[in-house]
Design a protein around this motif. Structure first.
Motif, short mmCIF file in Angstrom:
data_model
loop_
_atom_site.label_atom_id
_atom_site.label_comp_id
_atom_site.label_asym_id
_atom_site.label_seq_id
_atom_site.Cartn_x
_atom_site.Cartn_y
_atom_site.Cartn_z
N MET A 89 0.85 -1.24 0.07
CA MET A 89 0.05 0.01 -0.05
C MET A 89 1.27 1.27 -0.13
N THR A 90 0.52 2.15 -0.96
CA THR A 90 1.25 3.54 -0.68
C THR A 90 1.13 4.25 0.39
N GLU A 91 1.96 5.22 0.37
CA GLU A 91 2.05 6.16 1.67
C GLU A 91 0.79 7.10 1.48
N ALA A 92 -0.08 7.62 2.48
CA ALA A 92 -0.92 8.44 2.48
C ALA A 92 -0.30 9.90 2.31
N ILE A 93 -1.14 10.43 1.37
CA ILE A 93 -0.76 12.00 1.09
C ILE A 93 -1.75 12.87 1.64
N THR A 94 -1.47 13.90 2.56
CA THR A 94 -2.38 14.91 3.21
C THR A 94 -2.18 16.38 2.56
N ARG A 95 -3.46 16.89 2.18
CA ARG A 95 -3.08 18.27 1.86
C ARG A 95 -4.03 19.02 2.64
N THR A 96 -3.72 20.17 3.00
CA THR A 96 -4.51 21.05 3.72
C THR A 96 -4.91 22.35 3.07
N LEU A 97 -6.39 22.71 3.06
CA LEU A 97 -6.73 23.82 2.47
C LEU A 97 -7.55 24.77 3.21
N SER A 98 -8.05 26.06 2.80
CA SER A 98 -8.77 26.66 3.54
C SER A 98 -9.74 27.35 2.94
N LEU A 99 -10.85 27.90 3.74
CA LEU A 99 -11.91 28.52 3.15
C LEU A 99 -12.53 29.45 4.35
N ASP A 100 -12.60 30.77 4.12
CA ASP A 100 -13.29 31.65 4.82
C ASP A 100 -12.71 31.59 6.24
N ARG A 110 -19.50 23.47 1.28
CA ARG A 110 -18.54 24.36 0.40
C ARG A 110 -17.11 23.70 0.57
N ALA A 111 -16.70 23.28 2.08
CA ALA A 111 -15.28 22.99 2.03
C ALA A 111 -15.15 21.42 1.32
N THR A 112 -16.25 20.64 1.28
CA THR A 112 -16.20 19.42 0.49
C THR A 112 -16.10 19.53 -0.88
N GLU A 113 -16.80 20.60 -1.44
CA GLU A 113 -16.57 21.02 -2.87
C GLU A 113 -15.16 21.39 -3.28
N ILE A 114 -14.62 22.12 -2.32
CA ILE A 114 -13.13 22.57 -2.87
C ILE A 114 -12.27 21.41 -2.57
N ILE A 115 -12.52 20.40 -1.72
CA ILE A 115 -11.59 19.25 -1.86
C ILE A 115 -11.70 18.49 -3.30
N ILE A 116 -13.03 18.27 -3.56
CA ILE A 116 -13.30 17.37 -4.78
C ILE A 116 -12.49 18.22 -5.83
N ASP A 117 -12.42 19.75 -5.85
CA ASP A 117 -11.77 20.49 -6.93
C ASP A 117 -10.31 20.29 -6.77
N ASP A 118 -10.10 20.27 -5.63
CA ASP A 118 -8.48 20.16 -5.40
C ASP A 118 -7.89 18.82 -5.75
N LEU A 119 -8.81 17.69 -5.82
CA LEU A 119 -8.26 16.41 -6.22
C LEU A 119 -7.98 16.29 -7.79
N ALA A 120 -8.37 17.26 -8.79
CA ALA A 120 -7.92 17.39 -9.95
C ALA A 120 -8.18 16.03 -10.91
N VAL A 121 -9.56 15.67 -10.27
CA VAL A 121 -10.14 14.24 -11.09
C VAL A 121 -11.39 14.67 -11.59
N ASP A 122 -11.98 14.20 -12.68
CA ASP A 122 -13.06 14.47 -13.36
C ASP A 122 -14.48 14.18 -12.31
N ARG A 123 -14.23 13.00 -11.84
CA ARG A 123 -15.31 12.55 -10.83
C ARG A 123 -14.84 11.74 -9.77
N VAL A 124 -15.69 11.56 -8.63
CA VAL A 124 -15.54 10.50 -7.66
C VAL A 124 -16.53 9.78 -7.39
#
Length: 297
Positions: free
Chosen positions: A1-12, A82-96
């Motif tokens: 299993m590959t190592e987990a990658i973590t990203r931190t984002l911000s909103l308001d 809104r935070a969830t939508e930002i995460i989905i956009d940050d993933l840079a995939v078409d769909r999940v």
């Protein structure tokens, strides 16, 4: 299993994070998981062996969970969406593929209503269709105990909300799960300075999943003895979704991912990978398209 990658984002003014565990040979879109109100990114290891042979696994610390910033008083629960939508956009995939459970199901449903094109498939489990007056009364009784300095009393009352107490019905691993849930809840409201307040907002503020949904293949499922919203209420909710299958896992209540973790994980990934649900012997009755139940009454 590959190592987990973590990203931190911000909103308001809020900071929140997500974690990705990459599948070696993915065959479907990534699986994004959001659970209960204080359940963070590290609470879904139970899903890894079911998800990773097929897809990458994404889990999150929404505002208030893990090390993420809690909502400010003037911010509504809508910020979670809104935070969830930002995460989905940050993933840079078409769909999940999106699994939302309990509180997370309300967020997932609202996101799918607004941006259906971003979801390959949707699974909603333990859906809080409506927070009843009975549940609100229980919460207020528990909150009184918390405010009086009795967090254990608060947890005892919450157990009446979250867990089936009817001894006449079968619930798998009932006693073990009850103790685990009480321990987890006590830790959430004593070790986390904003834990109680975040939980209270999730109960009292309106995130009811209303308005229907079209264009996203969906599975709605619950434990047979769910106490937040009943099997009947969740099946009726499923009938508001255009392309929806409904299923109920036997011998479980709202904590189905702890009581019957293998079965719940199997059901979710069967749906995401397009495998048949017909031979799932852990279901109360065969999974069925929700419109069939609606048509036949």
């Amino acid at each position: 299993m590959t190592e987990a990658i973590t990203r931190t984002l911000s909103l308001d003014g809020l900071s929140f994070s997500y974690q990705v565990i990459e599948a070696e040979y993915p065959v479907i879109e990534p699986v994004l998981v959001i659970g209960g109100v204080l359940q963070g990114m590290h609470g879904w290891s139970i899903m890894e062996r079911h998800v990773l042979p097929h897809a990458s696994l994404i889990s999150v610390d929404l505002p208030g969970a893990g090390r993420s910033t809690p909502l400010r008083p003037e911010q509504s629960m809508e910020v979670m969406c809104r935070a969830t939508e930002i995460i989905i956009d940050d993933l840079a995939v078409d769909r999940v593929n999106f699994l939302g459970y309990s509180f997370g199901s309300a967020i997932a449903f609202r996101c799918a209503q607004r941006r259906p094109e971003r979801f390959a498939k949707l699974v909603l489990g333990g859906v809080p269709v409506r927070i009843s007056d009975k549940l609100i009364a229980l919460w207020k009784r528990g909150a009184q105990r918390m405010h009086s300095g009795d967090p254990r009393g608060f947890v005892d009352v919450l157990a009446e909300m979250f867990l089936c107490s009817d001894e006449q019905v079968t619930v798998s691993n009932r006693d073990v799960v009850r103790q685990l849930v009480k321990r987890m809840t006590l830790r959430a409201v004593t070790a986390n300075a904003h834990g109680f307040w975040t939980m209270e907002r999730s109960v009292l503020e309106n995130l009811d999943p209303e308005g229907g949904l079209q264009g996203v293949p969906t599975l709605v499922f619950c434990g047979e003895h769910d106490t937040i919203s009943s099997l009947v209420e969740q099946r009726e909710f499923a009938q508001t979704i255009g392309d929806c299958t409904f299923a109920a896992i036997a011998d479980a209540d709202h904590w189905v991912f702890m009581q019957r973790r293998e079965e719940a994980s199997d059901l979710v990934m069967r749906f995401f990978t397009g495998r048949s649900l017909d031979d799932c012997d852990y279901l109360l009755e065969p999974a069925a398209a929700a419109y069939v139940a609606a048509r036949n009454g």
